[in-house]
Design a protein around this motif. Structure first.
Motif, PDB file in Angstrom:
ATOM      1  N   TYR A 480      17.296  47.201  24.108  1.00 55.84           N
ATOM      2  CA  TYR A 480      17.593  46.379  22.941  1.00 55.84           C
ATOM      3  C   TYR A 480      19.059  46.443  22.516  1.00 55.84           C
ATOM      4  N   MET A 481      19.922  46.968  23.402  1.00 53.20           N
ATOM      5  CA  MET A 481      21.354  46.999  23.139  1.00 53.20           C
ATOM      6  C   MET A 481      21.664  47.789  21.868  1.00 53.20           C
ATOM      7  N   LEU A 482      20.993  48.928  21.691  1.00 57.24           N
ATOM      8  CA  LEU A 482      21.135  49.698  20.455  1.00 57.24           C
ATOM      9  C   LEU A 482      21.689  51.102  20.659  1.00 57.24           C
ATOM     10  N   PHE A 483      22.196  51.370  21.872  1.00 57.79           N
ATOM     11  CA  PHE A 483      22.852  52.651  22.141  1.00 57.79           C
ATOM     12  C   PHE A 483      24.207  52.398  22.803  1.00 57.79           C
ATOM     13  N   VAL A 484      25.204  53.144  22.350  1.00 55.45           N
ATOM     14  CA  VAL A 484      26.535  53.110  22.948  1.00 55.45           C
ATOM     15  C   VAL A 484      26.729  54.376  23.770  1.00 55.45           C
ATOM     16  N   ALA A 485      27.301  54.212  24.947  1.00 52.10           N
ATOM     17  CA  ALA A 485      27.641  55.352  25.798  1.00 52.10           C
ATOM     18  C   ALA A 485      28.918  55.025  26.556  1.00 52.10           C
ATOM     19  N   ASP A 486      29.517  56.050  27.153  1.00 58.15           N
ATOM     20  CA  ASP A 486      30.772  55.856  27.879  1.00 58.15           C
ATOM     21  C   ASP A 486      30.523  55.315  29.286  1.00 58.15           C
ATOM     22  N   LYS A 507      46.172  48.106  22.296  1.00 58.98           N
ATOM     23  CA  LYS A 507      45.309  48.739  23.301  1.00 58.98           C
ATOM     24  C   LYS A 507      44.420  47.735  24.027  1.00 58.98           C
ATOM     25  N   LEU A 508      44.229  46.570  23.416  1.00 62.07           N
ATOM     26  CA  LEU A 508      43.202  45.637  23.852  1.00 62.07           C
ATOM     27  C   LEU A 508      43.381  45.155  25.277  1.00 62.07           C
ATOM     28  N   ASN A 509      44.604  44.878  25.691  1.00 61.08           N
ATOM     29  CA  ASN A 509      44.836  44.215  26.964  1.00 61.08           C
ATOM     30  C   ASN A 509      45.005  45.166  28.144  1.00 61.08           C
ATOM     31  N   ILE A 510      44.687  46.432  27.934  1.00 62.84           N
ATOM     32  CA  ILE A 510      44.813  47.412  29.011  1.00 62.84           C
ATOM     33  C   ILE A 510      43.457  47.596  29.690  1.00 62.84           C
ATOM     34  N   PRO A 511      43.322  47.207  30.974  1.00 60.99           N
ATOM     35  CA  PRO A 511      42.043  47.419  31.685  1.00 60.99           C
ATOM     36  C   PRO A 511      41.741  48.914  31.795  1.00 60.99           C
ATOM     37  N   ARG A 512      40.497  49.282  31.493  1.00 61.61           N
ATOM     38  CA  ARG A 512      40.143  50.692  31.452  1.00 61.61           C
ATOM     39  C   ARG A 512      39.085  51.100  32.476  1.00 61.61           C
ATOM     40  N   SER A 513      38.523  50.109  33.183  1.00 62.84           N
ATOM     41  CA  SER A 513      37.455  50.455  34.125  1.00 62.84           C
ATOM     42  C   SER A 513      37.283  49.345  35.146  1.00 62.84           C
ATOM     43  N   ASP A 514      36.302  49.519  36.014  1.00 65.38           N
ATOM     44  CA  ASP A 514      35.963  48.481  36.990  1.00 65.38           C
ATOM     45  C   ASP A 514      35.343  47.263  36.319  1.00 65.38           C
ATOM     46  N   ILE A 515      34.885  47.432  35.075  1.00 65.16           N
ATOM     47  CA  ILE A 515      34.279  46.336  34.322  1.00 65.16           C
ATOM     48  C   ILE A 515      34.992  46.221  32.965  1.00 65.16           C
ATOM     49  N   PRO A 516      36.270  45.787  32.989  1.00 63.37           N
ATOM     50  CA  PRO A 516      37.090  45.809  31.766  1.00 63.37           C
ATOM     51  C   PRO A 516      36.578  44.906  30.655  1.00 63.37           C
ATOM     52  N   ALA A 517      35.863  43.840  30.992  1.00 60.66           N
ATOM     53  CA  ALA A 517      35.424  42.904  29.954  1.00 60.66           C
ATOM     54  C   ALA A 517      34.388  43.500  29.021  1.00 60.66           C
ATOM     55  N   VAL A 518      33.747  44.611  29.423  1.00 54.52           N
ATOM     56  CA  VAL A 518      32.738  45.245  28.567  1.00 54.52           C
ATOM     57  C   VAL A 518      33.092  46.692  28.244  1.00 54.52           C
ATOM     58  N   THR A 519      34.331  47.084  28.533  1.00 53.74           N
ATOM     59  CA  THR A 519      34.776  48.454  28.254  1.00 53.74           C
ATOM     60  C   THR A 519      35.646  48.445  27.009  1.00 53.74           C
ATOM     61  N   HIS A 520      35.167  49.117  25.953  1.00 51.29           N
ATOM     62  CA  HIS A 520      35.934  49.158  24.708  1.00 51.29           C
ATOM     63  C   HIS A 520      37.132  50.097  24.876  1.00 51.29           C
ATOM     64  N   VAL A 521      38.021  50.104  23.885  1.00 57.65           N
ATOM     65  CA  VAL A 521      39.271  50.847  24.021  1.00 57.65           C
ATOM     66  C   VAL A 521      39.068  52.356  24.094  1.00 57.65           C
ATOM     67  N   ASP A 522      37.858  52.842  23.730  1.00 58.72           N
ATOM     68  CA  ASP A 522      37.562  54.277  23.841  1.00 58.72           C
ATOM     69  C   ASP A 522      36.666  54.567  25.045  1.00 58.72           C
ATOM     70  N   TYR A 523      36.631  53.651  26.018  1.00 54.69           N
ATOM     71  CA  TYR A 523      35.824  53.763  27.244  1.00 54.69           C
ATOM     72  C   TYR A 523      34.321  53.645  26.987  1.00 54.69           C
ATOM     73  N   SER A 524      33.928  53.143  25.825  1.00 52.93           N
ATOM     74  CA  SER A 524      32.506  53.039  25.505  1.00 52.93           C
ATOM     75  C   SER A 524      32.000  51.626  25.751  1.00 52.93           C
ATOM     76  N   ALA A 525      30.673  51.491  25.727  1.00 50.17           N
ATOM     77  CA  ALA A 525      30.047  50.177  25.865  1.00 50.17           C
ATOM     78  C   ALA A 525      28.694  50.203  25.168  1.00 50.17           C
ATOM     79  N   ARG A 526      28.316  49.057  24.600  1.00 45.92           N
ATOM     80  CA  ARG A 526      27.009  48.900  23.945  1.00 45.92           C
ATOM     81  C   ARG A 526      26.053  48.332  24.984  1.00 45.92           C
ATOM     82  N   ILE A 527      25.159  49.158  25.464  1.00 48.69           N
ATOM     83  CA  ILE A 527      24.439  48.887  26.712  1.00 48.69           C
ATOM     84  C   ILE A 527      23.099  48.199  26.477  1.00 48.69           C
ATOM     85  N   GLN A 528      22.810  47.203  27.330  1.00 46.60           N
ATOM     86  CA  GLN A 528      21.456  46.669  27.453  1.00 46.60           C
ATOM     87  C   GLN A 528      20.968  46.914  28.874  1.00 46.60           C
ATOM     88  N   THR A 529      19.886  47.667  28.999  1.00 50.59           N
ATOM     89  CA  THR A 529      19.244  47.814  30.302  1.00 50.59           C
ATOM     90  C   THR A 529      18.233  46.683  30.484  1.00 50.59           C
TER      91      THR A 529
END
Length: 612
Positions: A480-486, A507-529
């Motif tokens: 349900y996209m209700l947990f954030v993890a790195d 900080k916004l325009n710096i790619p931080r991972s292999d999936i930069p469009a869903v990687t927040h500036v602190d390397y986190s993401a709000r995940i939906q499985t």
């Protein structure tokens, strides 16, 4: 046994229908009325629920309302008396509304329900639950647990702002509460107001803004504004707030504490100060939530935790609870706000009031992926699209999925409407805008050219449930996209010293991972499985995308533009498609390309938001 649940008259009104304990339908009124956070009586949501079950109101055994208006009025009067003569203007504004409408909601509901059935037996069939009981029920009864601690945190119900309940079998016992005006939800809303965002809808913007800042004001908040005890209980110094009797959330004393007045407009420039304020209130919220959950885990020998209420939509705090490990299992109601109260009211009536038996399936909740809204068959979709002048091709679903995955791999942004609409604020692959997460430009493109919203706002990833650990540092599902993890370390891109020295939006325009469009500036993401058993077509699409790209993740954001509800019908979807820079639209077996559409049908959403 058929029970209709209703929430209304504050914000996010909704209806839900359960039949013999099974959730048949649930939807928010805003999706039909197209009025964001519609608080009115959910006429269209009720009609949908009844239609989905193939029944009329005469076939319903009980109607359950999600709170008790008289208790709310009692709070209103006692609060104004406690603060009198301060707040007379606010009291003068609120009282006529209560005397004309809200105080007599039982009679109003009777009249409204009689529109559906003139002979509706409201004296015996109309039930009222308490606000936090409805929230708690919406979290416990659909959960996969036979026993759970249930924590509800929101702005305020009748009196309660934070409550504890224990669920066992079909019973839910309310244990204790923190009462208004001391409220974690209202604390967060006060800072939402102070940073210039709209209360009751902008809180998630504060959460998204927080990683750009530093929690340098957290100690000030804890020293002057809120006293936090070791068990997570708290009291607030109300001299800093105006929400009890005033017309604003905070006052001049609050502004003086932080050295500047409130930001008054969402379009005003966001400064590092606002980012630091957001980071600070987020840190304080997380501290309170973790102290609460740790103390409850120590007090009760129960391994399961259920969460509901508006604060339960703070997925960053939820992620911290998961990582903390005080509870073995955590389940959060996907419609945790007031809309979910409609479902909770119906379930309270069925399980608790009527004592009907409750069964659970280990590992599976009763929400059916939260796909509880309306769907449209293929013939209906085609007829509706033809009427609005859309040009489309039809394919079998396998070819639709292949064409969509190919378009995604070529960095095309796509409106995706399949199956039943989601219940709750998150788009979960039923009414979603989707894109390639590997694209470094996609986050900014979607924000400014499709969603027409602030560039700092993060996007969420949808990931195949079976691949989640390959991309994210989380050891549970998050449907349900209700947990954030790195992002896992192997997928992260380490920044240079110069990049690490950047501040705020830089900080916004710096790619931080292999999936930069869903990687927040602190390397986190709000995940939906994404799970094949609850959304087979979305699961198949991501699987096909994985075949092409070796990436089992998609960008997923709600199918709407700023200020509008998520789309409900094919007409809504086509309108949004033609008013944005989406490249493709996929509805059922229909595949649409922007370049094929009539130029005269395009809508000018962008100029309405004056975005650069």
């Amino acid at each position: 046994m058929r029970i209709l649940g209703i929430s209304a008259f504050y914000h996010d009104s909704a209806a839900a229908l359960i039949v013999d304990g099974h959730i048949v339908a649930a939807a928010q009124e805003e999706r039909f009325s197209r009025k964001k956070h519609d608080e009115g009586f959910p006429v269209q949501a009720i009609s949908y629920c009844l239609e989905e079950a193939g029944i009329s109101l005469a076939d319903v055994d009980y109607v359950a309302f999600y709170d008790k208006p008289f208790l709310k009025f009692e709070r209103l009067l006692e609060t104004y008396l406690a603060f009198a003569p301060k707040g007379f203007r606010s009291f003068q504004k609120a009282l006529p509304i209560w005397l004309k409408e809200k105080l007599f909601q039982k009679d109003m509901l009777r009249k409204l329900l009689k529109r559906y059935d003139e002979n509706f037996d409201w004296q015996n069939k109309l039930l009222f639950g308490e606000h936090h009981q409805s929230h708690a029920a919406s979290a416990y009864y659909p959960s996969p647990f036979d026993e759970a601690v249930v924590l509800t945190m929101d702005g305020v119900g009748e009196w309660a702002t934070t409550s504890l309940a224990i669920g066992r079998g079909n019973k839910l016992e309310m244990i204790r509460e923190i009462h208004f005006p001391h409220s974690l939800g209202l604390l967060y809303s006060a800072f939402t107001y102070y940073t210039g965002f709209k209360v009751n809808s902008g809180e998630y913007k504060v959460m998204g803004l927080a990683p750009y800042g530093s929690p340098k004001y957290a100690d000030i908040i804890k020293k002057y504004i809120i006293d936090i005890k070791d068990d997570g209980s708290f009291r607030m110094d109300m001299s800093y707030f105006d929400y009890c009797t005033g017309l604003t959330m905070t006052n001049n004393k609050f502004a003086s504490l932080f050295g500047r007045p409130a930001r008054t407009k969402e379009d005003d420039e966001l400064e590092q100060f606002h980012m630091d304020i957001a980071a600070s209130v987020q840190a304080v919220t997380e501290e309170i939530v973790l102290k609460l959950t740790r103390s409850l885990a120590n007090e009760f020998d129960i391994k399961n935790l259920c969460l509901a209420g508006g604060v339960a939509l703070n997925c960053v705090a939820n992620g911290k609870i998961v990582k903390d490990g005080s509870f073995k299992n955590i389940w959060v109601q996907p419609a945790s706000g007031d809309a979910g109260g409609a479902l909770g009211a119906a379930q309270t009536a069925y399980f608790h009031h009527l004592g009907m038996p409750r069964t659970t399936q280990a590992g599976n909740d009763a929400m059916q992926g939260s796909y509880l809204g309306p769907s449209f068959d293929q013939n209906d979709i085609e007829e509706r699209l033809k009427k609005v002048g859309a040009k489309f091709e039809t394919f079998d679903i396998t070819e639709v999925i292949q064409k969509t995955a190919d378009a995604l791999s070529n960095e095309r942004a796509i409106g995706w409407m399949q199956g039943r609409m989601e219940f709750g604020p998150r788009a979960l692959g039923g009414r979603s805008i989707i894109a390639d997460p590997r694209s470094a430009r996609m986050q900014k493109t979607l924000n400014l050219k499709v969603k027409y919203r602030e560039s700092f706002r993060p996007f969420a990833p949808s990931v195949l449930a079976e691949d989640v650990s390959d991309w994210f540092d989380i050891d549970c599902t998050s449907p349900y996209m209700l947990f954030v993890a790195d992002i896992v370390t192997k997928r992260q891109r380490q920044m240079s010293d110069d990049e690490r020295s950047l501040f705020g939006i830089e900080k916004l325009n710096i790619p931080r991972s292999d999936i930069p469009a869903v990687t927040h500036v602190d390397y986190s993401a709000r995940i939906q499985t994404v799970h094949a058993q609850t959304n087979s077509s979305y699961h198949a699409l991501i699987s096909e995308f994985k075949k092409i790209t070796e990436c089992s993740v998609l960008v997923n954001t709600s199918f709407n533009v700023r200020g509008e509800p998520i789309v409900c019908t094919p007409e809504d979807a086509f309108r949004c498609f033609m008013g944005t820079e989406l490249d493709n639209l996929v509805i059922g077996n229909c595949f649409l390309r922007k370049e094929d559409q009539d130029e005269n049908l395009k809508l000018d959403y962008k100029s309405a938001f004056e975005l650069d």
